[in-house]
Design an enzyme around this catalytic site. Structure first.
Site, PDB file in Angstrom:
ATOM      1  N   ALA A 101     -40.399  72.472 -44.438  1.00 40.99           N
ATOM      2  CA  ALA A 101     -41.559  72.286 -45.309  1.00 40.99           C
ATOM      3  C   ALA A 101     -42.638  73.295 -44.960  1.00 40.99           C
ATOM      4  CB  ALA A 101     -42.113  70.871 -45.180  1.00 40.99           C
ATOM      5  N   ASP A 102     -43.301  73.795 -45.982  1.00 42.92           N
ATOM      6  CA  ASP A 102     -44.476  74.627 -45.768  1.00 42.92           C
ATOM      7  C   ASP A 102     -45.750  73.805 -45.888  1.00 42.92           C
ATOM      8  OD1 ASP A 102     -43.950  77.850 -45.783  1.00 42.92           O
ATOM      9  OD2 ASP A 102     -42.326  76.732 -46.705  1.00 42.92           O
ATOM     10  N   ARG A 103     -45.669  72.692 -46.598  1.00 43.13           N
ATOM     11  CA  ARG A 103     -46.816  71.787 -46.702  1.00 43.13           C
ATOM     12  C   ARG A 103     -46.329  70.427 -47.188  1.00 43.13           C
ATOM     13  NH1 ARG A 103     -52.678  72.678 -47.688  1.00 43.13           N
ATOM     14  NH2 ARG A 103     -52.180  74.887 -47.493  1.00 43.13           N
TER      15      ARG A 103
END
EC number: 5.3.1.23
Length: 411
Positions: A279-281
């Site tokens: 995940a990036d965010r």
């Protein structure tokens, strides 16, 4: 791993050195890029020479440290001319603007944003450049060391959780898993997030095999036997990076195209039981921004009843943004989609073609009409409804009876 994404020499705390692996050249060429300034950090992040949310945060933070030490030791350097070093308040103003510039290299990745907020807080409370340098050094070392420790915890948490779920379901055989992009040693300080879970599952599988072979345990139990990494177009992080890590670790794996997920699930000789993604965010309700293609993987897993897990440290969780609708999704240069960059291969014998220095030659090949319009988002948003669990260093978070994640305890 034989390769480190980030080489940080901290033997001299007041004169560190940093270099990062140019991941655009993998898997055939190993080349490191030195990081001396924030501009260097911005460049390697923006160009995707370094990628992966944890690694981006680490490299970004290190680039601030190297710039601070450069202007401290060499006040006549080019970058030092940006600052008014005789006035600390003026220096802080310039540094804050430089940090904002660095953030623009990858706005979707919350890890970088969180790290730069912390650095701004350190800057605000520092009495002078020397004090800031010392506090920043301590912060960066802690960031790197905690990331590695947390990756190991996430790997073990995720592996144990999946095995427990399969055992409760009465499954006692070999299984396979899916993953997208690269979430391993090359995307973090080491071990990895989603690929870290896969590494822990493989260690568990080897341990069970050893016990069975020695006659110590004849009871059948679930064990991971295969991994299907997706190629991950258009930058091919799956085929260039994840495939490299899996081959190096000798984890049985088969690379598949992004468009073959559903058919692979239907025809796989080994049942596919889970997908692990990074995940990036992750926002408050569990909606997750990750590499483009993650959403379609989640939708397909839902259709086939395959568990879909997001693996990320607490630092990836955005405790301000409520839903994925408010996540800013970076769009890449359309030209990147019209070409494929790779290493030139001799078509007759499959060997690498080298230049005069003995290095493999890289090149770009056009794959689309230059006049065609292109939409090239770097990420997509997977709604929390499609996610079965969020694996962190604190444990595995699942949805309540109302179908909602409760991530408040992580904030």
């Amino acid at each position: 791993m034989s390769l480190e994404a980030i080489v940080f020499d901290r033997s001299e705390p007041e004169n560190v050195s940093v270099k990062v692996l140019d991941q655009l050249l993998l898997p055939y060429t190993t080349k490191y890029v030195p990081i001396h300034t924030i501009d260097d950090g911005y460049s390697v992040i923006k160009s995707m020479q370094v990628r992966g949310a944890p690694a981006i945060a680490i490299v970004g933070s290190l680039s601030v440290l190297t710039e601070v030490q450069l202007i401290k030791h060499n006040p006549t350097s080019d970058v030092a001319t940006l600052y008014s070093l005789v006035n600390w308040e003026s220096t802080k103003t310039v540094l804050n603007k430089r940090l904002d510039f660095l953030l623009s290299s990858r706005p979707t990745a919350v890890n970088l944003s969180n790290s730069l907020v912390e650095i701004k807080n350190i800057l605000k409370s520092s009495s002078d450049l020397k004090a800031f340098d010392g506090s920043l050094y301590n912060y960066v070392c802690e960031l790197i060391d905690e990331d590695l420790a947390n990756n190991m915890k996430m790997g073990d948490n995720g592996a144990k959780y999946l095995i427990d779920v399969l055992q409760k379901d009465g499954f006692k055989d070999e299984f396979a898993v899916l993953t997208i992009c690269n979430t391993g040693s090359l995307a973090t300080s080491g071990y990895g997030t989603a690929l870290g879970v896969i590494r822990s599952l493989w260690k568990d599988s080897l341990a069970k095999t050893d016990k069975a072979d020695s006659g110590l345990d004849n009871e059948k139990c679930p064990r991971m036997g295969h991994v299907f990494p997706l190629e991950t177009r258009p930058y091919n992080q799956g085929s260039r990076l994840t495939a490299y890590e899996l081959v190096y670790d000798k984890i049985p794996s088969t690379l598949i195209t992004d468009s073959s997920i559903a058919y692979r699930i239907r025809t796989s000789p080994i049942p596919i039981k889970a997908a692990f993604v990074g995940a990036d965010r992750i926002v408050r309700n569990g909606d997750t921004a990750n590499k483009i293609g993650t959403l379609q993987l989640a939708v397909i897993c839902k259709q086939f009843g395959i568990k879909f897990f997001v693996v990320a440290p607490k630092t990836t969780i955005d405790n301000v943004t409520e839903t994925g609708d408010d996540i800013i999704v970076e769009e890449r240069n359309p030209e990147e989609f019209k070409v494929v960059t790779g290493t030139v291969i001799n078509p007759e014998n499959g060997s690498l073609i080298l230049n005069e220095s003995g290095e493999p030659i890289t090149g770009k090949v056009g794959i689309a009409p230059l006049e065609i319009n292109v939409w090239n988002p770097a990420f997509d948003i997977t709604p929390h409804e499609l996610i079965d669990g969020i694996i962190t260093e604190e444990g595995v978070f699942t949805k309540n009876s109302s179908g909602e994640f409760q991530l408040e305890s992580l904030f």
